[in-house]
Motif scaffolding. Structure first.
Motif, PDB file in Angstrom:
ATOM      1  N   GLU A   6      35.653  -0.604  58.651  1.00 59.07           N
ATOM      2  CA  GLU A   6      36.436  -1.630  57.955  1.00 59.07           C
ATOM      3  C   GLU A   6      35.766  -3.003  58.001  1.00 59.07           C
ATOM      4  OE1 GLU A   6      40.587  -1.627  58.367  1.00 59.07           O
ATOM      5  OE2 GLU A   6      40.721   0.505  58.833  1.00 59.07           O
ATOM      6  N   PRO A   7      34.558  -3.090  57.467  1.00 58.41           N
ATOM      7  CA  PRO A   7      33.773  -4.323  57.616  1.00 58.41           C
ATOM      8  C   PRO A   7      34.356  -5.538  56.916  1.00 58.41           C
ATOM      9  CG  PRO A   7      32.734  -2.844  56.051  1.00 58.41           C
ATOM     10  CD  PRO A   7      33.828  -2.061  56.703  1.00 58.41           C
ATOM     11  N   THR A   8      35.267  -5.321  55.974  1.00 56.12           N
ATOM     12  CA  THR A   8      35.808  -6.473  55.241  1.00 56.12           C
ATOM     13  C   THR A   8      37.278  -6.739  55.547  1.00 56.12           C
ATOM     14  OG1 THR A   8      36.315  -5.083  53.312  1.00 56.12           O
ATOM     15  CG2 THR A   8      34.173  -6.174  53.329  1.00 56.12           C
ATOM     16  N   SER A   9      37.861  -5.966  56.449  1.00 58.77           N
ATOM     17  CA  SER A   9      39.315  -6.074  56.678  1.00 58.77           C
ATOM     18  C   SER A   9      39.738  -7.382  57.326  1.00 58.77           C
ATOM     19  CB  SER A   9      39.807  -4.919  57.539  1.00 58.77           C
ATOM     20  OG  SER A   9      39.646  -3.724  56.843  1.00 58.77           O
ATOM     21  N   ALA A  10      38.826  -8.007  58.079  1.00 57.06           N
ATOM     22  CA  ALA A  10      39.203  -9.235  58.769  1.00 57.06           C
ATOM     23  C   ALA A  10      38.834 -10.482  57.956  1.00 57.06           C
ATOM     24  CB  ALA A  10      38.521  -9.284  60.140  1.00 57.06           C
ATOM     25  N   LEU A  11      38.362 -10.278  56.729  1.00 58.12           N
ATOM     26  CA  LEU A  11      37.834 -11.413  55.966  1.00 58.12           C
ATOM     27  C   LEU A  11      38.857 -11.979  54.978  1.00 58.12           C
ATOM     28  CD1 LEU A  11      34.322  -9.967  55.032  1.00 58.12           C
ATOM     29  CD2 LEU A  11      34.923 -11.419  56.980  1.00 58.12           C
ATOM     30  N   ASP A  12      38.743 -13.294  54.743  1.00 51.98           N
ATOM     31  CA  ASP A  12      39.495 -13.878  53.650  1.00 51.98           C
ATOM     32  C   ASP A  12      39.035 -13.217  52.354  1.00 51.98           C
ATOM     33  OD1 ASP A  12      40.802 -15.575  55.366  1.00 51.98           O
ATOM     34  OD2 ASP A  12      39.331 -17.188  55.126  1.00 51.98           O
ATOM     35  N   PRO A  13      39.976 -13.012  51.434  1.00 51.69           N
ATOM     36  CA  PRO A  13      39.655 -12.270  50.207  1.00 51.69           C
ATOM     37  C   PRO A  13      38.418 -12.785  49.468  1.00 51.69           C
ATOM     38  CG  PRO A  13      41.993 -12.777  50.284  1.00 51.69           C
ATOM     39  CD  PRO A  13      41.382 -13.411  51.491  1.00 51.69           C
ATOM     40  N   GLU A  14      38.211 -14.102  49.486  1.00 51.14           N
ATOM     41  CA  GLU A  14      37.091 -14.629  48.696  1.00 51.14           C
ATOM     42  C   GLU A  14      35.731 -14.322  49.326  1.00 51.14           C
ATOM     43  OE1 GLU A  14      39.419 -16.411  50.217  1.00 51.14           O
ATOM     44  OE2 GLU A  14      38.601 -18.253  51.101  1.00 51.14           O
ATOM     45  N   MET A  15      35.731 -13.831  50.565  1.00 54.88           N
ATOM     46  CA  MET A  15      34.472 -13.500  51.250  1.00 54.88           C
ATOM     47  C   MET A  15      34.088 -12.033  51.077  1.00 54.88           C
ATOM     48  SD  MET A  15      33.973 -16.291  53.056  1.00 54.88           S
ATOM     49  CE  MET A  15      34.969 -17.722  53.439  1.00 54.88           C
ATOM     50  N   VAL A  16      35.063 -11.231  50.663  1.00 56.81           N
ATOM     51  CA  VAL A  16      34.879  -9.776  50.673  1.00 56.81           C
ATOM     52  C   VAL A  16      33.745  -9.346  49.743  1.00 56.81           C
ATOM     53  CG1 VAL A  16      36.000  -7.597  50.035  1.00 56.81           C
ATOM     54  CG2 VAL A  16      37.243  -9.292  51.411  1.00 56.81           C
ATOM     55  N   GLY A  17      33.707  -9.952  48.572  1.00 58.44           N
ATOM     56  CA  GLY A  17      32.723  -9.545  47.560  1.00 58.44           C
ATOM     57  C   GLY A  17      31.286  -9.675  48.023  1.00 58.44           C
ATOM     58  N   ASP A  18      30.974 -10.774  48.719  1.00 61.13           N
ATOM     59  CA  ASP A  18      29.592 -10.994  49.177  1.00 61.13           C
ATOM     60  C   ASP A  18      29.158  -9.901  50.156  1.00 61.13           C
ATOM     61  OD1 ASP A  18      29.401 -13.296  47.710  1.00 61.13           O
ATOM     62  OD2 ASP A  18      29.900 -14.631  49.381  1.00 61.13           O
ATOM     63  N   VAL A  19      30.069  -9.510  51.027  1.00 63.80           N
ATOM     64  CA  VAL A  19      29.738  -8.485  52.019  1.00 63.80           C
ATOM     65  C   VAL A  19      29.584  -7.123  51.321  1.00 63.80           C
ATOM     66  CG1 VAL A  19      30.558  -7.243  54.064  1.00 63.80           C
ATOM     67  CG2 VAL A  19      30.820  -9.732  53.923  1.00 63.80           C
ATOM     68  N   LEU A  20      30.489  -6.820  50.406  1.00 62.33           N
ATOM     69  CA  LEU A  20      30.401  -5.539  49.686  1.00 62.33           C
ATOM     70  C   LEU A  20      29.113  -5.466  48.853  1.00 62.33           C
ATOM     71  CD1 LEU A  20      34.085  -4.950  48.507  1.00 62.33           C
ATOM     72  CD2 LEU A  20      32.923  -3.967  50.501  1.00 62.33           C
ATOM     73  N   LYS A  21      28.707  -6.617  48.318  1.00 62.78           N
ATOM     74  CA  LYS A  21      27.478  -6.656  47.525  1.00 62.78           C
ATOM     75  C   LYS A  21      26.264  -6.280  48.378  1.00 62.78           C
ATOM     76  CE  LYS A  21      24.747  -8.096  44.032  1.00 62.78           C
ATOM     77  NZ  LYS A  21      23.435  -8.075  44.680  1.00 62.78           N
ATOM     78  N   VAL A  22      26.214  -6.845  49.593  1.00 59.13           N
ATOM     79  CA  VAL A  22      25.115  -6.516  50.517  1.00 59.13           C
ATOM     80  C   VAL A  22      25.116  -5.017  50.828  1.00 59.13           C
ATOM     81  CG1 VAL A  22      24.374  -6.782  52.925  1.00 59.13           C
ATOM     82  CG2 VAL A  22      24.896  -8.813  51.550  1.00 59.13           C
ATOM     83  N   MET A  23      26.310  -4.474  51.037  1.00 61.74           N
ATOM     84  CA  MET A  23      26.413  -3.036  51.338  1.00 61.74           C
ATOM     85  C   MET A  23      26.001  -2.192  50.138  1.00 61.74           C
ATOM     86  SD  MET A  23      29.957  -3.267  53.463  1.00 61.74           S
ATOM     87  CE  MET A  23      30.209  -1.490  53.509  1.00 61.74           C
ATOM     88  N   GLN A  24      26.398  -2.648  48.960  1.00 63.31           N
ATOM     89  CA  GLN A  24      26.035  -1.926  47.741  1.00 63.31           C
ATOM     90  C   GLN A  24      24.513  -1.920  47.542  1.00 63.31           C
ATOM     91  OE1 GLN A  24      28.188  -3.292  44.309  1.00 63.31           O
ATOM     92  NE2 GLN A  24      27.515  -1.534  43.103  1.00 63.31           N
ATOM     93  N   ASP A  25      23.879  -3.061  47.819  1.00 63.33           N
ATOM     94  CA  ASP A  25      22.413  -3.151  47.717  1.00 63.33           C
ATOM     95  C   ASP A  25      21.741  -2.182  48.690  1.00 63.33           C
ATOM     96  OD1 ASP A  25      22.678  -5.067  45.788  1.00 63.33           O
ATOM     97  OD2 ASP A  25      22.203  -6.776  47.091  1.00 63.33           O
ATOM     98  N   LEU A  26      22.279  -2.126  49.904  1.00 63.79           N
ATOM     99  CA  LEU A  26      21.747  -1.197  50.906  1.00 63.79           C
ATOM    100  C   LEU A  26      21.821   0.239  50.408  1.00 63.79           C
ATOM    101  CD1 LEU A  26      23.121  -1.968  54.476  1.00 63.79           C
ATOM    102  CD2 LEU A  26      20.733  -1.895  53.732  1.00 63.79           C
ATOM    103  N   ALA A  27      22.971   0.574  49.839  1.00 71.84           N
ATOM    104  CA  ALA A  27      23.168   1.929  49.313  1.00 71.84           C
ATOM    105  C   ALA A  27      22.138   2.224  48.230  1.00 71.84           C
ATOM    106  CB  ALA A  27      24.592   2.076  48.774  1.00 71.84           C
ATOM    107  N   LYS A  28      21.901   1.252  47.363  1.00 71.09           N
ATOM    108  CA  LYS A  28      20.938   1.423  46.265  1.00 71.09           C
ATOM    109  C   LYS A  28      19.539   1.661  46.787  1.00 71.09           C
ATOM    110  CE  LYS A  28      22.844  -1.198  42.415  1.00 71.09           C
ATOM    111  NZ  LYS A  28      23.006  -2.646  42.194  1.00 71.09           N
ATOM    112  N   GLU A  29      19.232   1.024  47.927  1.00 70.27           N
ATOM    113  CA  GLU A  29      17.903   1.220  48.521  1.00 70.27           C
ATOM    114  C   GLU A  29      17.768   2.558  49.224  1.00 70.27           C
ATOM    115  OE1 GLU A  29      17.171  -2.020  51.180  1.00 70.27           O
ATOM    116  OE2 GLU A  29      17.477  -3.491  49.577  1.00 70.27           O
ATOM    117  N   GLY A  30      18.872   3.313  49.266  1.00 73.30           N
ATOM    118  CA  GLY A  30      18.786   4.658  49.824  1.00 73.30           C
ATOM    119  C   GLY A  30      19.241   4.779  51.261  1.00 73.30           C
TER     120      GLY A  30
END
Ligand code: ADP
Ligand code: ADP
Length: 230
Positions: free
Chosen positions: A165-189
């Motif tokens: 739950e990496p984004t559960s403790a975050l203010d809503p406006e911060m969630v997207g930046d963290v998910l983006k980093v995770m999405q990039d990681l996924a794309k890199e394999g």
């Protein structure tokens, strides 16, 4: 190839069976999102994968090695290849962001300081925080701290990243930046197991979704299975 092979995993706390009989595999490069209601056992499941929590029964094979059979020293060595990111960021408050990221590679891998600095700066750029290396964690927003925590985990060059739950403790406006980093990681394999309530992320990034309830994986399938054929 299999990175994780979970065989008949069970976990009891006293008389309560929290994980009932879970057998699943995670393939290299796969992104698994684990979803389900609060109390389902998701967090316990994730902690059992690295033996942060001792399973009551069953086996966890990481790259073919049975973690449940290892002594603590050998276990620590393998855990270095499993990056963990939690809801709370757990950064060292008295160290700069850069030092937080450099610490484990230097201490654990005996990496030379200048190389560790270079690596840390590259990782900071990857999570969009190139200019924050000299800050202390408390001067950063929650979303920025979580991205530092991800960079710190990546500094050990893990084979798999586990997110609770990496984004559960975050203010809503911060969630997207963290998910983006995770999405990039996924794309890199990167191989990833992500416990999350972010259905948009699960839908667009997961290769497989595991729905957990009552200590079992009740359903699993692709995002299409979950969201387009309910
Ligand atoms: P989730 O992450 O899906 O919310 P958890 O794995 O945190 O679920 O918890 C599953 C169940 O196990 C809950 O009923 C919780 O109270 C219980 N539990 C978790 N950790 C412990 C513990 N250390 N001791 C006793 N019960 C626990
Ligand atoms: P989460 O669902 O996000 O994991 P919880 O509130 O369920 O959060 O658990 C927070 C911490 O408390 C965890 O370390 C968990 O192991 C522990 N815990 C949860 N339920 C119990 C319980 N019934 N008895 C003892 N410890 C518990």
């Amino acid at each position: 190839t299999k990175i994780l092979d979970i065989q008949n995993l069970k976990k009891k706390y006293h008389e309560t069976e929290v994980l009932k009989d879970i057998s699943e595999t995670v393939e290299k490069g796969q992104v698994i999102c684990v979803i389900g209601p609060s109390g389902a056992g998701k967090s316990t499941f994730l902690r059992c994968l690295t033996l942060l929590e001792q399973p009551t029964d069953g086996h966890i094979l990481f790259e073919g090695t049975d973690l449940t059979s290892l002594k603590e020293v050998q276990l620590d060595e393998l855990r270095e290849k499993m990056g963990m990111v939690f809801q709370s960021f757990n950064l060292f408050p008295n160290m700069s962001v850069l030092d937080n990221i450099k610490l484990a590679p230097m201490k654990v891998k005996n990496m030379a300081e200048d190389q560790a600095t270079q690596t840390a700066q590259k990782l900071l750029a990857q999570v969009g925080l190139s200019d924050k290396g000299d800050e202390f964690p408390t001067n950063l927003s929650g979303g920025q701290q979580q991205r530092v925590a991800i960079a710190r985990a990546l500094a050990m060059q893990p084979e798999v990243m586990l997110f609770d739950e990496p984004t559960s403790a975050l203010d809503p406006e911060m969630v997207g930046d963290v998910l983006k980093v995770m999405q990039d990681l996924a794309k890199e394999g990167m191989t990833m197991v992500v416990v999350t309530h972010e259905m948009g992320f699960a839908r667009s990034v997961a290769d497989q979704i595991w729905f957990m309830d009552g200590g079992y994986i009740q359903e699993k399938g692709t995002p299409e299975d979950f969201f387009e054929h309910p």
